[in-house]
Design a protein around this motif. Structure first.
Motif, PDB file in Angstrom:
ATOM      1  N   ASN A  31       0.819  -1.211   0.000  1.00 30.05           N
ATOM      2  CA  ASN A  31       0.000   0.000   0.000  1.00 30.05           C
ATOM      3  C   ASN A  31       0.853   1.261   0.000  1.00 30.05           C
ATOM      4  O   ASN A  31       1.800   1.365   0.786  1.00 30.05           O
ATOM      5  CB  ASN A  31      -0.895   0.013   1.245  1.00 30.05           C
ATOM      6  CG  ASN A  31      -1.745  -1.231   1.328  1.00 30.05           C
ATOM      7  OD1 ASN A  31      -2.617  -1.458   0.505  1.00 30.05           O
ATOM      8  ND2 ASN A  31      -1.485  -2.060   2.334  1.00 30.05           N
ATOM      9  N   PHE A  33       0.570   5.774  -0.435  1.00 26.68           N
ATOM     10  CA  PHE A  33      -0.368   6.875  -0.220  1.00 26.68           C
ATOM     11  C   PHE A  33       0.286   8.208  -0.556  1.00 26.68           C
ATOM     12  O   PHE A  33       1.489   8.380  -0.358  1.00 26.68           O
ATOM     13  CB  PHE A  33      -0.789   6.935   1.260  1.00 26.68           C
ATOM     14  CG  PHE A  33      -1.344   5.653   1.798  1.00 26.68           C
ATOM     15  CD1 PHE A  33      -0.504   4.623   2.198  1.00 26.68           C
ATOM     16  CD2 PHE A  33      -2.708   5.472   1.916  1.00 26.68           C
ATOM     17  CE1 PHE A  33      -1.011   3.432   2.698  1.00 26.68           C
ATOM     18  CE2 PHE A  33      -3.227   4.284   2.416  1.00 26.68           C
ATOM     19  CZ  PHE A  33      -2.379   3.276   2.803  1.00 26.68           C
ATOM     20  N   TYR A  35      -0.452  12.162   0.664  1.00 23.19           N
ATOM     21  CA  TYR A  35      -1.171  13.123   1.482  1.00 23.19           C
ATOM     22  C   TYR A  35      -0.621  14.512   1.197  1.00 23.19           C
ATOM     23  O   TYR A  35       0.519  14.676   0.756  1.00 23.19           O
ATOM     24  CB  TYR A  35      -0.956  12.845   2.977  1.00 23.19           C
ATOM     25  CG  TYR A  35      -1.690  11.655   3.547  1.00 23.19           C
ATOM     26  CD1 TYR A  35      -1.149  10.369   3.476  1.00 23.19           C
ATOM     27  CD2 TYR A  35      -2.913  11.816   4.199  1.00 23.19           C
ATOM     28  CE1 TYR A  35      -1.827   9.289   4.023  1.00 23.19           C
ATOM     29  CE2 TYR A  35      -3.582  10.728   4.750  1.00 23.19           C
ATOM     30  CZ  TYR A  35      -3.029   9.480   4.654  1.00 23.19           C
ATOM     31  OH  TYR A  35      -3.689   8.407   5.200  1.00 23.19           O
ATOM     32  N   LEU A  45      -5.827  12.957   2.566  1.00 26.88           N
ATOM     33  CA  LEU A  45      -5.459  11.914   1.613  1.00 26.88           C
ATOM     34  C   LEU A  45      -5.874  12.297   0.201  1.00 26.88           C
ATOM     35  O   LEU A  45      -7.040  12.596  -0.055  1.00 26.88           O
ATOM     36  CB  LEU A  45      -6.124  10.591   2.017  1.00 26.88           C
ATOM     37  CG  LEU A  45      -5.827   9.377   1.157  1.00 26.88           C
ATOM     38  CD1 LEU A  45      -4.349   9.026   1.203  1.00 26.88           C
ATOM     39  CD2 LEU A  45      -6.667   8.191   1.622  1.00 26.88           C
ATOM     40  N   GLY A  58      -8.698   9.429  -2.773  1.00 27.94           N
ATOM     41  CA  GLY A  58      -8.810   9.766  -1.365  1.00 27.94           C
ATOM     42  C   GLY A  58      -9.873  10.830  -1.170  1.00 27.94           C
ATOM     43  O   GLY A  58     -10.881  10.857  -1.872  1.00 27.94           O
ATOM     44  N   LEU A  90       3.260  14.586   1.171  1.00 31.65           N
ATOM     45  CA  LEU A  90       3.858  13.489   1.920  1.00 31.65           C
ATOM     46  C   LEU A  90       3.446  12.159   1.312  1.00 31.65           C
ATOM     47  O   LEU A  90       2.262  11.894   1.127  1.00 31.65           O
ATOM     48  CB  LEU A  90       3.415  13.545   3.380  1.00 31.65           C
ATOM     49  CG  LEU A  90       3.924  14.753   4.170  1.00 31.65           C
ATOM     50  CD1 LEU A  90       3.056  14.997   5.382  1.00 31.65           C
ATOM     51  CD2 LEU A  90       5.364  14.536   4.581  1.00 31.65           C
ATOM     52  N   ARG A  94       2.717   1.245   3.543  1.00 32.46           N
ATOM     53  CA  ARG A  94       2.256   0.400   4.639  1.00 32.46           C
ATOM     54  C   ARG A  94       2.100  -1.018   4.109  1.00 32.46           C
ATOM     55  O   ARG A  94       1.649  -1.205   2.971  1.00 32.46           O
ATOM     56  CB  ARG A  94       0.901   0.914   5.126  1.00 32.46           C
ATOM     57  CG  ARG A  94       0.315   0.229   6.338  1.00 32.46           C
ATOM     58  CD  ARG A  94      -1.091   0.765   6.594  1.00 32.46           C
ATOM     59  NE  ARG A  94      -1.612   0.281   7.863  1.00 32.46           N
ATOM     60  CZ  ARG A  94      -2.881   0.394   8.252  1.00 32.46           C
ATOM     61  NH1 ARG A  94      -3.762   0.992   7.469  1.00 32.46           N
ATOM     62  NH2 ARG A  94      -3.271  -0.072   9.398  1.00 32.46           N
ATOM     63  N   LEU A 103       1.582   3.619   9.111  1.00 26.85           N
ATOM     64  CA  LEU A 103       2.143   4.174   7.885  1.00 26.85           C
ATOM     65  C   LEU A 103       3.570   4.636   8.154  1.00 26.85           C
ATOM     66  O   LEU A 103       3.876   5.126   9.238  1.00 26.85           O
ATOM     67  CB  LEU A 103       1.352   5.396   7.434  1.00 26.85           C
ATOM     68  CG  LEU A 103      -0.040   5.222   6.843  1.00 26.85           C
ATOM     69  CD1 LEU A 103      -0.594   6.588   6.461  1.00 26.85           C
ATOM     70  CD2 LEU A 103       0.004   4.324   5.643  1.00 26.85           C
ATOM     71  N   HIS A 104       4.410   4.497   7.140  1.00 26.45           N
ATOM     72  CA  HIS A 104       5.765   5.042   7.186  1.00 26.45           C
ATOM     73  C   HIS A 104       5.855   6.141   6.147  1.00 26.45           C
ATOM     74  O   HIS A 104       5.550   5.907   4.975  1.00 26.45           O
ATOM     75  CB  HIS A 104       6.787   3.945   6.887  1.00 26.45           C
ATOM     76  CG  HIS A 104       6.755   2.825   7.874  1.00 26.45           C
ATOM     77  ND1 HIS A 104       7.514   2.829   9.014  1.00 26.45           N
ATOM     78  CD2 HIS A 104       6.021   1.689   7.912  1.00 26.45           C
ATOM     79  CE1 HIS A 104       7.266   1.726   9.696  1.00 26.45           C
ATOM     80  NE2 HIS A 104       6.362   1.026   9.054  1.00 26.45           N
ATOM     81  N   PHE A 105       6.275   7.328   6.584  1.00 21.45           N
ATOM     82  CA  PHE A 105       6.279   8.499   5.718  1.00 21.45           C
ATOM     83  C   PHE A 105       7.667   8.839   5.187  1.00 21.45           C
ATOM     84  O   PHE A 105       8.681   8.590   5.857  1.00 21.45           O
ATOM     85  CB  PHE A 105       5.763   9.722   6.487  1.00 21.45           C
ATOM     86  CG  PHE A 105       4.275   9.756   6.657  1.00 21.45           C
ATOM     87  CD1 PHE A 105       3.673   9.150   7.748  1.00 21.45           C
ATOM     88  CD2 PHE A 105       3.467  10.394   5.728  1.00 21.45           C
ATOM     89  CE1 PHE A 105       2.296   9.174   7.911  1.00 21.45           C
ATOM     90  CE2 PHE A 105       2.093  10.435   5.879  1.00 21.45           C
ATOM     91  CZ  PHE A 105       1.507   9.824   6.967  1.00 21.45           C
TER      92      PHE A 105
ATOM     93  N   TYR B  36       1.191  10.286  15.681  1.00 20.94           N
ATOM     94  CA  TYR B  36       2.406  10.593  14.957  1.00 20.94           C
ATOM     95  C   TYR B  36       2.972  11.903  15.471  1.00 20.94           C
ATOM     96  O   TYR B  36       2.231  12.787  15.892  1.00 20.94           O
ATOM     97  CB  TYR B  36       2.123  10.734  13.445  1.00 20.94           C
ATOM     98  CG  TYR B  36       1.972   9.431  12.706  1.00 20.94           C
ATOM     99  CD1 TYR B  36       0.779   8.726  12.739  1.00 20.94           C
ATOM    100  CD2 TYR B  36       3.032   8.913  11.980  1.00 20.94           C
ATOM    101  CE1 TYR B  36       0.645   7.526  12.059  1.00 20.94           C
ATOM    102  CE2 TYR B  36       2.907   7.708  11.299  1.00 20.94           C
ATOM    103  CZ  TYR B  36       1.714   7.030  11.343  1.00 20.94           C
ATOM    104  OH  TYR B  36       1.586   5.839  10.674  1.00 20.94           O
ATOM    105  N   ARG B 101      -6.321   2.915   4.647  1.00 18.60           N
ATOM    106  CA  ARG B 101      -6.235   4.363   4.720  1.00 18.60           C
ATOM    107  C   ARG B 101      -6.445   4.860   6.133  1.00 18.60           C
ATOM    108  O   ARG B 101      -7.278   4.352   6.888  1.00 18.60           O
ATOM    109  CB  ARG B 101      -7.258   5.005   3.782  1.00 18.60           C
ATOM    110  CG  ARG B 101      -8.699   4.628   4.037  1.00 18.60           C
ATOM    111  CD  ARG B 101      -9.617   5.265   3.020  1.00 18.60           C
ATOM    112  NE  ARG B 101      -9.672   6.703   3.158  1.00 18.60           N
ATOM    113  CZ  ARG B 101     -10.281   7.514   2.306  1.00 18.60           C
ATOM    114  NH1 ARG B 101     -10.874   7.011   1.232  1.00 18.60           N
ATOM    115  NH2 ARG B 101     -10.291   8.808   2.481  1.00 18.60           N
TER     116      ARG B 101
END
Lengths: 114, 114
Positions: A31, A33, A35, A45, A58, A90, A94, A103-105, B36, B101
């Protein structure tokens, strides 16, 4: 450690330009994403993808499109940049399955449209 | 509609004291909650999470409390340190129906004064 890399930290583009924001993750996450973060609005999102060539809208997809041709790469495209798209973008990834996971950003791309 | 709300844009505490950050949500289907932390010019980093089957989760100086009947969660940091100064976002998801999400709140700027 999961690494999510966004190709640019800062970008300045002109109104009407086509803009590509690139994101790569190295943990084989299904996954991914996109943002955007704006003061007082939190993270909203734009698009997400749960598999190669799959995409879902989103909450604020208007004016954006995405591409996911490879599992590790997720691109955000601004078809015709406008000043209201000036923002911090961003990317995140995931894994899926095995219960909920965070989630890892990436570190973000600060885009200014003039 | 804003399904996750952080009503305090900012919070200031003294070093060594407790910081309490609050978050409310409206969607009763949310079953996974996260906090976060975000420093300027960096992406958000995962801090702590809680599943809806629990009412408390602790990790070192950080504790998250979940009150499902009130649809409220809070993050306690004790003792607070100057390095904790950052924007804190709460986030929520429904792992069954919304897939991967996350929905984020607006963020709270925490300042810890030496």
């Amino acid at each position: 450690d999961v690494k999510v890399t966004q190709s640019s930290r800062y970008l300045v583009k002109r109104t009407g330009e086509k803009v590509f924001l690139e994101c790569v993750q190295d943990m084989d996450h299904e996954n991914m994403f996109w943002y955007r973060q704006d003061p007082g609005l939190g993270l909203r999102l734009i698009y997400f993808s749960y598999d190669v060539k799959m995409k879902e809208k989103g909450d604020i997809p208007e004016g954006y499109s995405v591409s996911r041709e490879k599992k590790e790469r997720f691109s955000l495209i601004l078809e015709s940049a406008s000043t209201n798209q000036t923002s911090m973008y961003l990317c995140a990834s995931r894994t899926s399955g095995r219960g909920p996971t965070p989630l890892h950003f990436g570190n973000g791309t600060r885009l200014t449209v003039t | 509609d804003q399904q996750v709300k952080q009503n305090s844009p900012s919070l200031s505490v003294q070093e060594g004291r407790i910081s309490i950050l609050n978050c409310d949500y409206t969607n009763s289907m949310f079953d996974y909650f996260l906090w976060y932390k975000k420093y300027p010019a960096e992406g958000p980093t995962f801090l702590i999470s809680i599943s809806s089957i629990k009412d408390k989760n602790e990790d070192g100086r950080f504790t998250v409390f979940l009150n499902k009947s009130a649809k409220h969660l809070s993050l306690h940091i004790v003792p607070s340190q100057p390095g904790d100064s950052a924007v804190y976002f709460c986030a929520a998801s429904n792992e069954e129906t919304s897939g991967s999400r996350l929905t984020f709140g607006e963020g709270t700027q925490l300042t810890v004064n030496p």
